[in-house]
Design an enzyme around this catalytic site. Sequence first.
Site, PDB file in Angstrom:
ATOM      1  N   ARG A  58       0.818  -1.219   0.000  1.00 17.38           N
ATOM      2  CA  ARG A  58       0.000   0.000   0.000  1.00 17.38           C
ATOM      3  C   ARG A  58       0.853   1.270   0.000  1.00 17.38           C
ATOM      4  O   ARG A  58       0.322   2.364  -0.124  1.00 17.38           O
ATOM      5  CB  ARG A  58      -0.937  -0.004   1.214  1.00 17.38           C
ATOM      6  CG  ARG A  58      -2.007  -1.081   1.112  1.00 17.38           C
ATOM      7  CD  ARG A  58      -2.949  -1.073   2.294  1.00 17.38           C
ATOM      8  NE  ARG A  58      -2.277  -1.200   3.574  1.00 17.38           N
ATOM      9  CZ  ARG A  58      -1.921  -2.342   4.154  1.00 17.38           C
ATOM     10  NH1 ARG A  58      -2.172  -3.477   3.551  1.00 17.38           N
ATOM     11  NH2 ARG A  58      -1.327  -2.360   5.315  1.00 17.38           N
ATOM     12  N   CYS A  59       2.160   1.130   0.135  1.00 18.55           N
ATOM     13  CA  CYS A  59       3.065   2.284   0.215  1.00 18.55           C
ATOM     14  C   CYS A  59       3.653   2.574  -1.168  1.00 18.55           C
ATOM     15  O   CYS A  59       4.295   1.711  -1.778  1.00 18.55           O
ATOM     16  CB  CYS A  59       4.182   1.979   1.215  1.00 18.55           C
ATOM     17  SG  CYS A  59       5.513   3.187   1.243  1.00 18.55           S
ATOM     18  N   SER A  60       3.473   3.799  -1.651  1.00 18.58           N
ATOM     19  CA  SER A  60       3.970   4.143  -2.993  1.00 18.58           C
ATOM     20  C   SER A  60       5.495   4.080  -3.057  1.00 18.58           C
ATOM     21  O   SER A  60       6.052   3.651  -4.070  1.00 18.58           O
ATOM     22  CB  SER A  60       3.463   5.514  -3.421  1.00 18.58           C
ATOM     23  OG  SER A  60       3.945   6.526  -2.564  1.00 18.58           O
TER      24      SER A  60
END
Length: 114
Positions: free
Chosen positions: A9-11
Amino acid sequence: MITILHNPRCSTSRTVLAMIRDSGTEPTIVDYQKSPLDRRALVSLLIALELSPRDIIRTKEPLYKELGLADETLTDQQLLDALLDHPILIERPIVLSPKGARLCRPKERVLEIL
């Protein structure tokens, strides 16, 4: 062999994963929130990174404030316990390779060990 402690979920984590793949390597991907590290693995990771528990805590995570982790009197053991109890507090991505280990913030730090 390259391993990435990854949060899909972390860019930044997704970008670093793409950078590793663009280098021609398919890394071992560890979703450390679904498969949390145990104490021994986390301590080994900190040693490889040459960082303290405070250095890898996500200070922007709401739980950081809720748990009062900004308190400078907390010991490394107390911070380590918090990281073990709440893996979401571990900053990401962390990459391990034969050339070393890096907390890849900024993302370009991964290039140092590819």
